[in-house]
Design a protein around this motif. Structure first.
Motif, mmCIF file in Angstrom:
data_model
loop_
_atom_site.group_PDB
_atom_site.id
_atom_site.type_symbol
_atom_site.label_atom_id
_atom_site.label_comp_id
_atom_site.label_asym_id
_atom_site.label_seq_id
_atom_site.Cartn_x
_atom_site.Cartn_y
_atom_site.Cartn_z
ATOM 1 N N PRO A 96 0.836 -1.207 0.000
ATOM 2 C CA PRO A 96 0.000 0.000 0.000
ATOM 3 C C PRO A 96 0.868 1.252 0.000
ATOM 4 N N PRO A 97 0.399 2.343 -0.559
ATOM 5 C CA PRO A 97 1.186 3.576 -0.593
ATOM 6 C C PRO A 97 1.372 4.144 0.804
ATOM 7 N N LYS A 98 2.534 4.751 1.039
ATOM 8 C CA LYS A 98 2.799 5.349 2.345
ATOM 9 C C LYS A 98 1.994 6.617 2.548
ATOM 10 N N GLU A 99 1.735 7.333 1.452
ATOM 11 C CA GLU A 99 0.975 8.574 1.517
ATOM 12 C C GLU A 99 -0.209 8.509 0.585
ATOM 13 N N LYS A 100 -1.225 9.253 0.897
ATOM 14 C CA LYS A 100 -2.425 9.277 0.069
ATOM 15 C C LYS A 100 -2.124 9.909 -1.278
ATOM 16 N N ALA A 101 -2.507 9.223 -2.348
ATOM 17 C CA ALA A 101 -2.225 9.720 -3.691
ATOM 18 C C ALA A 101 -3.093 10.920 -4.015
ATOM 19 N N GLU A 102 -2.537 11.834 -4.822
ATOM 20 C CA GLU A 102 -3.297 13.012 -5.240
ATOM 21 C C GLU A 102 -4.342 12.623 -6.279
ATOM 22 N N GLY A 103 -5.510 13.236 -6.173
ATOM 23 C CA GLY A 103 -6.560 12.980 -7.152
ATOM 24 C C GLY A 103 -7.292 11.674 -6.942
ATOM 25 N N GLY A 104 -7.163 11.058 -5.789
ATOM 26 C CA GLY A 104 -7.851 9.795 -5.524
ATOM 27 C C GLY A 104 -7.142 9.051 -4.427
ATOM 28 N N ASP A 105 -7.752 7.971 -3.940
ATOM 29 C CA ASP A 105 -7.148 7.256 -2.833
ATOM 30 C C ASP A 105 -6.105 6.244 -3.290
ATOM 31 N N GLY A 106 -6.099 5.859 -4.562
ATOM 32 C CA GLY A 106 -5.105 4.926 -5.070
ATOM 33 C C GLY A 106 -5.308 3.499 -4.625
ATOM 34 N N HIS A 107 -6.385 3.228 -3.860
ATOM 35 C CA HIS A 107 -6.585 1.889 -3.322
ATOM 36 C C HIS A 107 -6.934 0.877 -4.405
ATOM 37 N N SER A 108 -7.727 1.275 -5.386
ATOM 38 C CA SER A 108 -8.101 0.340 -6.443
ATOM 39 C C SER A 108 -6.872 -0.090 -7.241
ATOM 40 N N GLU A 109 -5.943 0.828 -7.439
ATOM 41 C CA GLU A 109 -4.721 0.479 -8.155
ATOM 42 C C GLU A 109 -3.881 -0.499 -7.353
ATOM 43 N N THR A 157 -0.488 -8.869 4.305
ATOM 44 C CA THR A 157 -0.818 -7.471 4.015
ATOM 45 C C THR A 157 -2.141 -7.349 3.271
ATOM 46 N N HIS A 158 -2.484 -8.372 2.455
ATOM 47 C CA HIS A 158 -3.610 -8.211 1.525
ATOM 48 C C HIS A 158 -4.764 -9.192 1.747
ATOM 49 N N ARG A 159 -4.629 -10.147 2.676
ATOM 50 C CA ARG A 159 -5.674 -11.168 2.769
ATOM 51 C C ARG A 159 -6.896 -10.724 3.571
ATOM 52 N N LEU A 160 -6.741 -9.730 4.425
ATOM 53 C CA LEU A 160 -7.869 -9.246 5.223
ATOM 54 C C LEU A 160 -8.449 -7.977 4.609
ATOM 55 N N LYS A 161 -9.676 -7.661 4.993
ATOM 56 C CA LYS A 161 -10.326 -6.476 4.441
ATOM 57 C C LYS A 161 -9.639 -5.217 4.938
ATOM 58 N N GLN A 162 -9.106 -4.451 3.993
ATOM 59 C CA GLN A 162 -8.420 -3.210 4.279
ATOM 60 C C GLN A 162 -8.823 -2.178 3.233
ATOM 61 N N PRO A 163 -8.530 -0.889 3.475
ATOM 62 C CA PRO A 163 -8.881 0.121 2.464
ATOM 63 C C PRO A 163 -8.233 -0.124 1.112
ATOM 64 N N TRP A 164 -7.064 -0.808 1.098
ATOM 65 C CA TRP A 164 -6.342 -1.010 -0.165
ATOM 66 C C TRP A 164 -6.625 -2.368 -0.815
ATOM 67 N N THR A 165 -7.549 -3.157 -0.263
ATOM 68 C CA THR A 165 -7.818 -4.483 -0.815
ATOM 69 C C THR A 165 -9.168 -4.510 -1.521
ATOM 70 N N SER A 166 -9.345 -5.547 -2.331
ATOM 71 C CA SER A 166 -10.629 -5.832 -2.979
ATOM 72 C C SER A 166 -10.944 -7.304 -2.718
ATOM 73 N N PRO A 167 -12.184 -7.724 -2.925
ATOM 74 C CA PRO A 167 -12.488 -9.149 -2.706
ATOM 75 C C PRO A 167 -11.562 -10.082 -3.489
ATOM 76 N N ARG A 168 -11.217 -9.692 -4.718
ATOM 77 C CA ARG A 168 -10.357 -10.559 -5.520
ATOM 78 C C ARG A 168 -8.932 -10.585 -4.976
#
Length: 493
Positions: A96-109, A157-168
């Protein structure tokens, strides 16, 4: 199947080199690793191209090639080492990014990258699992050792529900963890980290090494944001502070200290967290490592006010310093017989802070403090004389806070201070003149304060000494004491 020349050429993989050079597969993976290391590799088409090339390379390689690799000439880099570096690069790419990306949260990426990376981890672990079942590839454990740490960090880092994760991405990460446990023959995550039996030391040290940069970043988060994540950061910090390596212990204690000074006392007192912190830190005081002791004492000094608030809330009428008493008692017990200079300096450096903390209640420790002060004043501590200076500072504080108990100790303390002044006056070591002057000044101030605590007894005793003393430096110090006024404030609290 082996990589044929057509596939190699189509993917930009160099043709086989002469014997004595790294293998074609090593060179191909090194090229992929270089691509993953470039800043633009984490973006769009460039990332997709690199990951596709890596996936094709993994699928085309044989199991034995990945696990054994080649070592030729002076080259120390085989395929397992290169795979480990590739795995670390993949884990970093999906982080996950250390800082919030400009113009969006960057979580989907992040979720998209994590899905792609997770599929590659599944391919790598699948190759290792195939090698494990093949008698022709006994070196599968070597390959697994380099992959296990990064794969575990990615999965957790990615198996639990987090702001940067998706179901897939969660599903893929969970599959990575399941396959990793199956390949390592571990029945649980605890078994993976700590070992399933006495012969298996687990992989906690490897995982900890990968997480160290993140723990250092923790210390950049301050109030009020840190308290929001207390449940997530406190357990790993406690766990790391209990590691068998001193370096890791210190890192864990530093994280705990950061938590103590940046989380409100009410949150630390909830669920008895402050007591858990105290006991974890107290146990480290038995370790003979001066850097660790320094980190622990600094943390404890900031933790005491939190513990005291908890006692006040319970309506305790007694002054709440029980924990500070226990720590000081243990420190003094360790100080008296200690002969290692670095530890002596560490203890002496922090002793004044404990006396200030306890104030007049320092009288409870005078029997232990007296031999420590006298013993430490006798020993030369190197050119900077840090230990002696801190002990003199401690003595001044003790006389200010506990002055009613000082008159009965006048003779003992006077002898120790005069001996120190004589030693410094005759000192021919590398100690600078400035340091000698500071020592003489502090020792003289202690004599003046001792005289006031004893209502002039010191002046009477010194009047006999000055007549027979021939050392000019010592005589000057005595004259200063004799000329001092009779009004130096003592702490009446």
């Amino acid at each position: 199947m082996k990589l044929d020349s057509a596939e190699e050429e189509s993917r930009g993989v160099p043709s086989p080199l002469a014997e004595g050079s790294p293998s074609t597969l090593e060179l191909a993976f090194s090229k992929i690793l270089h691509g993953l290391s470039r800043p633009e590799s984490g973006q769009g088409n460039a990332r997709t191209a690199v990951l596709q090339d890596l996936g094709a390379l993994i699928e085309a390689a044989e199991c034995d090639e990945l696990c054994e690799g080649t070592r030729s000439g002076d080259s120390l880099r085989g395929m397992p080492e290169i795979l480990g570096q590739v795995a670390k690069a993949l884990e970093k790419l999906a982080a996950p990014p250390k800082e919030k990306a400009e113009g969006g949260d960057g979580h989907s990426e992040v979720a998209g990258k994590a899905t792609e990376v997770g599929l590659l981890f599944l391919k790598l672990l699948g190759k290792v699992e195939a090698a494990k079942s093949s008698p022709a590839c006994p070196a599968w454990k070597t390959g697994l050792r380099h992959l296990a740490g990064p794969a575990y960090v990615f999965a957790t880092t990615h198996r639990l529900k987090q702001p940067w994760t998706s179901p897939r991405s969660q599903r893929v990460a969970d599959e990575v963890l399941s396959l990793l446990l199956r390949v390592t023959e571990c029945s649980s995550v605890a078994g993976f980290l700590c070992g399933e039996n006495e012969d298996d030391r687990g992989r906690f040290a490897v995982v900890l090494g990968l997480l160290k940069p993140h723990l250092n970043n923790l210390q950049q988060v301050t109030q009020p944001w840190l308290s929001q994540h207390l449940e997530k950061i406190l357990p790993p910090s406690l766990l790391i502070s209990d590691d068998y390596q001193t370096e890791n212990k210190i890192l864990g204690v530093q994280c705990l200290h950061h938590i103590v000074i940046n989380v409100p006392a009410a949150d630390l007192l909830q669920y008895n967290r402050a007591q858990v912190l105290y006991h974890a830190l107290f146990n480290h005081l038995y370790m003979p490592e001066h850097h660790l002791i320094q980190a622990v004492l600094l943390c404890l000094l900031d933790l005491f006010p939190v513990l005291e608030k908890g006692l006040h809330w319970k309506g305790d009428a007694v002054r709440a310093t029980t924990h500070c008493h226990d720590v000081l008692q243990l420190i003094l017990t360790h100080m008296e017989p200690e002969h290692r200079l670095l530890l002596r300096r560490t203890y002496a450096r922090n002793l004044p802070a404990f006396v200030r903390k306890l104030g007049i209640l320092t009288v409870r420790h005078l029997k232990r403090l007296e031999p420590v002060i006298i013993g430490y004043l006798e020993v030369y501590d190197g050119p900077e004389e840090e230990t002696r200076l801190k002990i003199l500072e401690t003595l001044k504080l003790v006389m200010q806070y506990a002055w009613p108990r000082i008159p009965c100790r006048v003779v003992v303390l006077l002898k120790a201070l005069l001996k120190l002044i004589c030693d410094v006056a005759r000192d021919t070591s590398l100690t600078t003149e400035a340091t000698k002057c500071t020592l003489l000044q502090e020792a003289t101030d202690c004599l003046i304060l001792l005289d006031h605590c004893s209502q002039g007894q010191v002046k009477v005793l010194l009047s006999k000494i000055v007549l027979s003393c021939e050392d000019r430096t010592v005589v000057n110090c005595i004259r200063r004491v004799q000329q001092s006024s009779a009004a130096v404030p003592c702490d009446d609290s």
